[in-house]
Design a protein around this motif. Structure first.
Motif, short mmCIF file in Angstrom:
data_model
loop_
_atom_site.label_atom_id
_atom_site.label_comp_id
_atom_site.label_asym_id
_atom_site.label_seq_id
_atom_site.Cartn_x
_atom_site.Cartn_y
_atom_site.Cartn_z
N HIS A 142 57.01 37.94 32.04
CA HIS A 142 56.62 37.69 30.73
C HIS A 142 55.25 37.90 30.49
N ASN A 143 54.27 37.43 31.55
CA ASN A 143 52.93 37.77 31.76
C ASN A 143 52.74 39.18 31.70
N MET A 144 53.51 40.11 32.37
CA MET A 144 53.04 41.43 32.30
C MET A 144 53.57 42.19 31.05
N ARG A 145 54.53 41.50 30.42
CA ARG A 145 54.91 41.85 29.05
C ARG A 145 53.77 41.76 27.93
N THR A 146 52.77 40.65 28.08
CA THR A 146 51.96 40.33 27.07
C THR A 146 50.71 40.75 27.80
N LEU A 147 50.48 41.61 28.90
CA LEU A 147 49.28 41.93 29.58
C LEU A 147 48.29 42.38 28.59
N HIS A 148 48.63 43.32 27.54
CA HIS A 148 47.71 43.88 26.73
C HIS A 148 46.97 43.09 25.98
N TYR A 149 47.30 41.79 25.92
CA TYR A 149 46.50 40.98 25.06
C TYR A 149 45.24 40.50 25.69
N ILE A 150 45.03 40.70 27.11
CA ILE A 150 43.97 40.32 27.73
C ILE A 150 42.79 41.03 27.51
N SER A 151 41.71 40.69 27.05
CA SER A 151 40.63 41.64 26.65
C SER A 151 39.97 42.29 27.95
N LYS A 152 39.83 41.70 28.77
CA LYS A 152 39.01 42.09 30.22
C LYS A 152 39.71 43.18 30.85
N PRO A 153 39.15 44.43 31.01
CA PRO A 153 40.10 45.59 31.60
C PRO A 153 40.21 45.14 33.08
N GLU A 154 39.04 44.49 33.75
CA GLU A 154 39.15 44.31 35.05
C GLU A 154 40.11 43.36 35.61
N LYS A 155 40.28 42.35 34.57
CA LYS A 155 41.41 41.24 34.88
C LYS A 155 42.81 41.78 34.66
N ARG A 156 43.14 42.48 33.71
CA ARG A 156 44.23 43.30 33.48
C ARG A 156 44.71 44.23 34.72
N ARG A 157 43.67 45.05 35.28
CA ARG A 157 43.93 45.88 36.15
C ARG A 157 44.22 44.82 37.73
N ARG A 158 43.41 43.89 37.75
CA ARG A 158 43.76 42.64 39.14
C ARG A 158 45.24 42.19 39.07
N ILE A 159 45.65 41.84 37.70
CA ILE A 159 46.96 41.19 37.70
C ILE A 159 47.93 42.58 37.69
N ALA A 160 47.83 43.69 37.03
CA ALA A 160 48.81 44.77 37.35
C ALA A 160 49.05 44.92 38.80
N LEU A 161 47.81 45.39 39.64
CA LEU A 161 47.79 45.67 40.93
C LEU A 161 48.56 44.56 41.87
N GLU A 162 48.17 43.26 41.43
CA GLU A 162 49.04 42.20 42.15
C GLU A 162 50.49 42.28 41.80
N THR A 163 50.78 42.64 40.74
CA THR A 163 52.32 42.78 40.33
C THR A 163 52.95 43.92 41.14
N MET A 164 52.25 45.21 41.38
CA MET A 164 52.46 46.07 42.01
C MET A 164 52.95 46.04 43.50
N GLU A 165 51.77 45.24 43.90
CA GLU A 165 51.92 45.14 45.51
C GLU A 165 52.60 43.85 45.97
N ILE A 166 52.67 42.93 45.05
CA ILE A 166 53.38 41.68 45.69
C ILE A 166 54.57 41.36 44.79
N TYR A 167 54.71 41.10 43.70
CA TYR A 167 55.76 40.75 42.90
C TYR A 167 56.99 41.83 42.71
N ALA A 168 56.57 43.00 42.48
CA ALA A 168 57.81 44.00 42.16
C ALA A 168 58.47 44.10 43.93
#
Length: 715
Positions: A142-168
């Motif tokens: 759910h956090n990834m589905r709503t990721l685009h609402y986060i304004s800071k690009p570096e925070k979005r990238r960190r969360i996406a990278l963590e998702t790709m490398e850890i949670y997927a």
């Protein structure tokens, strides 16, 4: 946002016995606790736990998992405490919510991509109940589905990278393919938006060019299976943009060179039908070499089972076909969550596909009702490992049972060598303390510190043990070098010659030494005597044995038996020299012994491992190599000393003295060194014949219930 009654109805559709009241209470409690909190999207924060709960209903999870999803952020983000949760919803829900909270806190400590694999292992190791991990994965979806609402690009990238490398990869590891694919695609959209857009555009172009290509291929596959009498459901899909991009990267090819971007799934009734369907397809279409895989006879580690093959299919398109049963399909898409759905007669189906899950999960209890649900499942992966953080957030994986010294050597060899102490979670703790999952360890170092030989008793990693042993060997060699040099200097001086290392280099071959240091170390170790070396350098001299010369040194070579009889049967003593036994180690016949010459006192006899000998390391001329005569009279009496811990209860001392007397020992002295309400600590001197006699007495005492422990006392 899903309403309260809608959530309850969803759960009731697959679990009619679910605790409706508890779900309603959790819904209201979470709404009250989150209050006016808002998410980055501007929606009420409470919408997030409701959506997480909704995702889990799609996997038909039990009521406890749904309630945990509703409450999973309350401890971290609201005034609610774990005690409140346990009081209102019970210990089980409290344990699950606490588990999710701990994973969230650990997640915030490490964002180093190189630590991804260790982090995945840590999450698995800390998820004692598999439902904790399932809630955490749904939370991330759910956090990834709503990721685009986060304004800071570096925070979005960190969360996406963590998702790709850890949670997927975590979702894949427990077999949840559907969730893994969604997490990958959402993360891909953030990390590589241009690449994803380009692939989607090309897929749309191919779709327009080929018309209803997938539909035509589906129809032909259904037709040939129907003709062969194989009852099957056939579906088709394009591969996800991320899987296409990953294949392009892995094989270093362009989009135009990919010809198997379409995958088709054939679902049949039985395993026999899987192989029949495979035969029909292979007999009709040419097979692509090296593209056939049989995961039915050899399942993947996460329980995945299916037949995979690549063929040049209808209209000469290269396609991938997956053939499986309905049960295999559910396991492939839902992974461990499918365990909640396959039950027969109140038992989990014991098919081969559950082998991995049986090893992974310890099924403790089943819920009653028409559909059985796993209430408690314990995750046992990586139970032989612990994962700890450095103060900077780096993750170190260690074997279970490791201590701060193991951790220090894992960080760096120099950190291990200079380790003097450790802080575990901010508190100074002993170096032998066993580490637990999630501990933060800070190593305190000192340039003056060197590895301690005692560390070898409690370290468990091979690296730590090897470094400690290497240091001990180096230190030992250094001591032998110093001792050998002192022995030779003394020997040369007694013969009236000057000690020169140049003269020694000429005799290295005689003693089979590769270097001068090797010769000095051999003399220090007692392999060669100082007199032998002097005679090799000056072959013509005739040496005369003198008290305090070469009778003194060789720790491994016994001197000849003296002519006169001494009152104590010891070889190596100079006739007429006074001697006495050291009170620090109480040597007994059978011990290896050494003598220390003291002016005016004669020779003091010590055991070879006595700590007191370290005081004389720099005075080799005072050492005598001694040994007990082989014809020691077995009736001679010697003093042995023991250290005991005895239970403080009536009759203990009586039992103690009786055991010693029955084994023909005689107590000459007893001293209580410490006492408390439960135990006495004491030192006892006993007259015995030899080491063997004392060992028998100690063994008999250890078998006595009143004796807590007994050891031979030294120093």
């Amino acid at each position: 946002m899903m309403r309260q009654f809608e959530l309850v109805e969803r759960v009731k559709t697959y679990d009619s016995s679910a605790d409706e009241s508890a779900i309603n209470r959790a819904y209201v409690f979470a709404m009250k606790m989150h209050g006016s909190q808002l998410r980055a999207s501007g929606d009420p924060y409470f919408s997030h736990p409701i959506e997480v709960a909704g995702i889990l209903t799609g996997y038909r999870l039990d009521a406890a998992s749904i309630i945990t999803a509703l409450l999973h952020d309350t401890i971290e983000d609201t005034p609610a405490t774990l005690e409140d949760i346990e009081k209102l919803f019970g210990k089980e829900i409290g344990r699950l919510v606490d588990g999710v909270t701990k994973l969230t806190r650990i997640e915030l400590q490490s964002d180093h991509s190189k630590q991804a694999e260790n982090f995945r292992k840590l999450v698995l190791a800390m998820s004692e109940d598999i439902r904790v991990l399932l809630v955490k994965l749904a939370d991330r979806v759910h956090n990834m589905r709503t990721l685009h609402y986060i304004s800071k690009p570096e925070k979005r990238r960190r969360i996406a990278l963590e998702t790709m490398e850890i949670y997927a990869p975590l979702a894949e590891r427990i077999g949840m393919q559907e969730m893994k694919s969604e997490l990958e695609d959402l993360a891909f959209a953030e990390l590589h938006p241009d690449a994803r857009s380009s692939i989607i555009a090309r897929l749309n172009f191919l779709r327009d060019q080929g018309g209803d290509l997938i539909g035509r291929i589906l129809e032909e596959l259904r037709s040939i299976l129907d003709e062969a009498g194989v009852k099957a459901t056939v579906s088709g899909r394009e591969k996800t943009p991320y899987s296409i991009w990953r294949k392009m990267q892995r094989n270093n090819v362009g989009f135009e060179q990919l010809s198997d971007i379409m995958a088709f799934r054939v679902v049949v009734d039985s395993i026999e039908d899987c192989y029949r369907a495979l035969g029909v397809i292979h007999s009709r279409y040419p097979m692509v070499p090296n593209r056939f895989k049989d995961y039915i006879s050899t399942p993947k580690p996460n329980g995945y089972r299916s037949l995979h093959t690549g063929v040049y299919g209808p209209e000469r398109h290269r396609i991938e076909v997956q053939i499986r049963t309905q049960e295999m399909h559910e396991i492939a898409e839902l992974g461990v969550a499918a365990h909640w759905q396959y039950k027969q007669g109140g038992k989990v189906t014991e098919g081969r596909q559950y082998r991995w899950l049986r090893e992974l999960l310890d099924i403790l209890e089943h819920a009653a009702g028409p559909e059985e649900f796993l209430e408690h499942t314990k995750l046992e992966m990586f139970q032989d490992q612990v994962f700890c953080f450095t103060p900077k957030g780096d993750l170190i994986g260690l074997p279970r049972g490791s201590c701060p010294v193991d951790f220090a050597y894992a960080v760096h060899s120099e950190v291990g060598d200079t380790c003097v102490g450790a802080k575990i979670n901010g508190r100074i703790m002993p170096l032998r303390t066993q580490l637990g999952n999630g501990d933060q360890v800070e190593i305190i170092t000192s340039k003056a510190q060197t590895p301690s030989p005692t560390w070898e008793r409690f370290v468990v990693t091979g690296k730590a043990r090897a470094r400690i042993r290497r240091f001990i060997r180096t230190q030992q060699r250094s001591q032998y070098l110093d001792l050998g040099r002192a022995i030779l200097q003394k020997a040369f001086k007694q013969e009236g010659y000057d000690y020169t290392e140049k003269g020694l280099e000429g005799v290295l071959k005689i003693f089979k030494a590769n270097s001068l240091d090797d010769l000095l170390a051999a003399v220090g170790e007692g392999v060669h005597t100082g007199r032998e070396v002097v005679q090799a350098v000056y072959p013509g001299i005739k040496t005369v044995a003198r008290a305090g010369t070469d009778n003194v040194v060789p720790l491994k070579r016994a001197s000849k038996k003296p002519d006169g009889k001494h009152a104590v049967p010891i070889k190596g003593l100079i006739p007429g020299m006074a001697m006495h036994f050291a009170g620090c180690c109480h040597p007994l016949p059978g011990d290896r012994i050494v003598g220390i010459v003291t002016t005016g006192k004669g020779v003091t006899i010590h055991t070879i491992d006595c700590d007191t000998l370290e005081q004389f390391a720099d005075a080799p001329e005072r050492w005598l190599d001694l040994a007990w005569e082989s014809d020691v009279d077995g009736n001679d009496v010697h003093l042995g000393r023991m250290h005991l811990v005895v239970a403080n209860e009536p009759g203990s001392l009586g039992n103690l003295s009786t055991v010693i007397a029955k084994n023909l020992g005689n107590i000459t002295n007893l001293k209580i060194t410490n006492r408390n309400p439960d135990f006495f600590e004491m030192i006892i001197d006993v007259e015995v014949r030899d080491v063997k006699h004392l060992t028998h007495i100690i063994a008999a005492l250890r078998a006595t219930p009143a004796i807590n422990s007994v050891e031979r006392a030294r120093n």
